[in-house]
Design a protein around this motif. Structure first.
Motif, PDB file in Angstrom:
ATOM      1  N   ASP A  20      32.508  50.573 -42.253  1.00  0.00           N
ATOM      2  CA  ASP A  20      31.389  49.673 -41.967  1.00  0.00           C
ATOM      3  C   ASP A  20      31.102  49.622 -40.469  1.00  0.00           C
ATOM      4  N   ALA A  21      32.162  49.569 -39.645  1.00  0.00           N
ATOM      5  CA  ALA A  21      31.972  49.520 -38.191  1.00  0.00           C
ATOM      6  C   ALA A  21      31.407  50.831 -37.656  1.00  0.00           C
ATOM      7  N   LYS A  36      39.926  49.388 -33.771  1.00  0.00           N
ATOM      8  CA  LYS A  36      39.978  50.373 -32.691  1.00  0.00           C
ATOM      9  C   LYS A  36      41.283  51.162 -32.734  1.00  0.00           C
ATOM     10  N   PHE A  92      38.886  43.331 -34.698  1.00  0.00           N
ATOM     11  CA  PHE A  92      38.299  44.533 -34.116  1.00  0.00           C
ATOM     12  C   PHE A  92      39.335  45.354 -33.354  1.00  0.00           C
ATOM     13  N   ASP A 148      36.507  48.358 -43.701  1.00  0.00           N
ATOM     14  CA  ASP A 148      36.010  47.766 -42.457  1.00  0.00           C
ATOM     15  C   ASP A 148      35.748  48.831 -41.392  1.00  0.00           C
ATOM     16  N   LYS A 162      27.676  50.981 -38.407  1.00  0.00           N
ATOM     17  CA  LYS A 162      26.913  50.089 -37.537  1.00  0.00           C
ATOM     18  C   LYS A 162      26.917  50.548 -36.082  1.00  0.00           C
ATOM     19  N   GLY A 163      27.671  51.602 -35.770  1.00  0.00           N
ATOM     20  CA  GLY A 163      27.719  52.113 -34.407  1.00  0.00           C
ATOM     21  C   GLY A 163      28.677  51.378 -33.499  1.00  0.00           C
ATOM     22  N   LEU A 164      29.573  50.562 -34.056  1.00  0.00           N
ATOM     23  CA  LEU A 164      30.527  49.821 -33.237  1.00  0.00           C
ATOM     24  C   LEU A 164      31.744  50.655 -32.876  1.00  0.00           C
ATOM     25  N   LEU A 165      32.054  51.675 -33.683  1.00  0.00           N
ATOM     26  CA  LEU A 165      33.221  52.523 -33.450  1.00  0.00           C
ATOM     27  C   LEU A 165      32.823  53.983 -33.553  1.00  0.00           C
ATOM     28  N   GLN A 166      33.628  54.831 -32.925  1.00  0.00           N
ATOM     29  CA  GLN A 166      33.472  56.278 -33.020  1.00  0.00           C
ATOM     30  C   GLN A 166      34.852  56.913 -33.085  1.00  0.00           C
TER      31      GLN A 166
END
Length: 429
Positions: free
Chosen positions: A386-387, A135, A131, A383, A390-394
């Protein structure tokens, strides 16, 4: 039936003894009349015919009764009408037998299913990128400024990070460098780390020489970023392929004085025209070119747009391998070209023979033609998307200009005047 009559024992003395042979001859009406007369005269023959029919046609009658019953008993809950039949109002649901899936006999379809299953299994079992690398891939922060204190300075006399940033900010303002406050303040080892989040302030801090030289009487050294971020890059699009790169570079520099690092963009597919990427150091010139929107190269009037960077690769500038950064690498420093170990005591003499740190190929470690690097980019893109889904990254991009406060009269309407010191007395009578 004629066969049963013929099997009956013949009686020569009977007046109808020879009629059995006549049954197979003549017309059908004559045969029916003679059979009926014969049965009336010989009841034993009628009994044998009845037994024959009962024996041979009993099974077929039972099967017909099973397949098509004469009377069906209605289900419970169905009211009966006056005739004894069930009333069907059409509201009930008819149940149909389930159709079993037909197995395709085509070998091509079965092969496609196998390939899909293999691809799904490969995607599930493959090692996902960490992760932290994801980022780093979507980050587009502007580079930071570092403040180094002299080695002989007393650590107890060095101010805190917040206090030091305030002193630097006030010193810059006193010298006419008008910027907003720093948005990033912290320590990176023994260095003070300062950063801003808009391109206008960043460009001012990079170009100015009015940085303070002392804080609380302690000598400091300001280390500016050594590269221009991608947010200051522009792209000239649809350049004719018959124009040479040197000619295009000269034409761009003739129009944009601060243009630097002009390079042709290499695509993985064939194109009829070329795109050129370049950096613009001067922020005012950057905005002027964007506002103009076009540039003349040769006899062509070509469009200019912002450069939208892709996912940032996490690679180490110490060992030149992908997947980690320099601050987490424990390997020895290596030459970027030949990958030989670098020694501080002895100067390095590079043989200029390229070697890849990813696949040991005869190309640079970050060459776009490297197969390992291509696979890493594809996996990183998958990846990251996909992130993000799913709302894990912006994805964030630096602001063009920090918003400033504007006072408007309608936001602060004047209050109505009221006389709180009235001389009128209360009427207590």
């Amino acid at each position: 039936m004629a066969k049963a009559i013929n099997n009956y024992p013949k009686n020569d003395h009977h007046p109808f003894g020879n009629d059995c042979e006549i049954l197979e001859q003549g017309s059908s009406n004559v045969q029916v009349d003679r059979i009926s007369r014969f049965l009336l005269e010989c009841p034993e023959a009628a009994s044998s015919v009845h037994k024959y029919l009962q024996k041979n046609y009993a099974k077929s009658n039972q099967q017909q009764q099973f397949v098509q019953p004469v009377n069906s008993t209605p289900k419970r809950g169905r009211p009966l009408d006056e005739s004894g039949g069930s009333i069907n109002n059409g509201r009930e649901h008819r149940k149909y037998p389930r159709k079993e899936p037909q197995q395709s006999s085509s070998p091509m379809l079965s092969d496609e299913r196998q390939h899909q299953e293999i691809n799904q299994a490969t995607t599930t079992n493959r090692k996902r990128i960490s992760f932290n690398q994801l980022k780093h891939a979507v980050s587009s922060n502007l580079p930071c400024f570092f403040i180094e204190f002299t080695s002989n300075a007393d650590r107890n006399s060095i101010p805190t990070a917040i206090h030091a940033s305030d002193l630097i900010f006030k010193e810059l303002q006193s010298k006419g460098v008008l910027i907003n406050r720093f948005t990033l303040v912290g320590w990176a080892g023994k260095k003070l780390k300062l950063g801003v989040n808009n391109k206008e302030d960043y460009a001012i801090l990079v170009s100015t020489d009015n940085w303070p030289t002392k804080i609380n009487g302690i000598d400091i050294v300001v280390v500016k970023p050594k590269y221009i971020p991608d947010s200051f890059a522009l792209v000239v699009r649809y350049v004719p392929r018959d124009l040479e790169e040197n000619f295009v570079s000269n034409e761009i520099q003739r129009t944009i004085a601060s243009a630097d690092r002009i390079k042709r963009i290499h695509y993985s597919y064939q194109r009829r025209t070329d795109d050129y990427r370049f950096d613009v150091k001067d922020y005012s010139e950057y905005n002027a070119v964007l506002q103009l929107g076009r540039i003349a190269i040769g006899h062509s009037w070509l469009s200019i747009t912002k450069f939208y960077p892709g996912n940032r690769l996490a690679y180490c500038t110490r060992c030149w391998r992908i997947g980690h950064l320099r601050n987490t690498c424990n390997a020895e420093s290596k030459c970027r070209i030949c990958l030989e170990n670098l020694n501080i005591d002895t100067p390095h003499m590079c043989n200029n023979e390229s070697k890849c740190a990813q696949c040991d190929g005869k190309h640079h470690s970050l060459d776009s033609q490297c197969q390992v690097l291509k696979e890493y980019k594809d996996q990183l893109k998958e990846d990251v998307e996909d992130a993000i889904q799913k709302g894990l990254l912006q994805r964030f991009s630096p602001q063009e200009k920090s918003p400033s406060f504007e006072r408007r009269e309608q936001d602060f309407p004047p209050l109505t005047a009221s006389d709180n010191h009235s001389n009128e007395k209360w009427n207590t009578a």
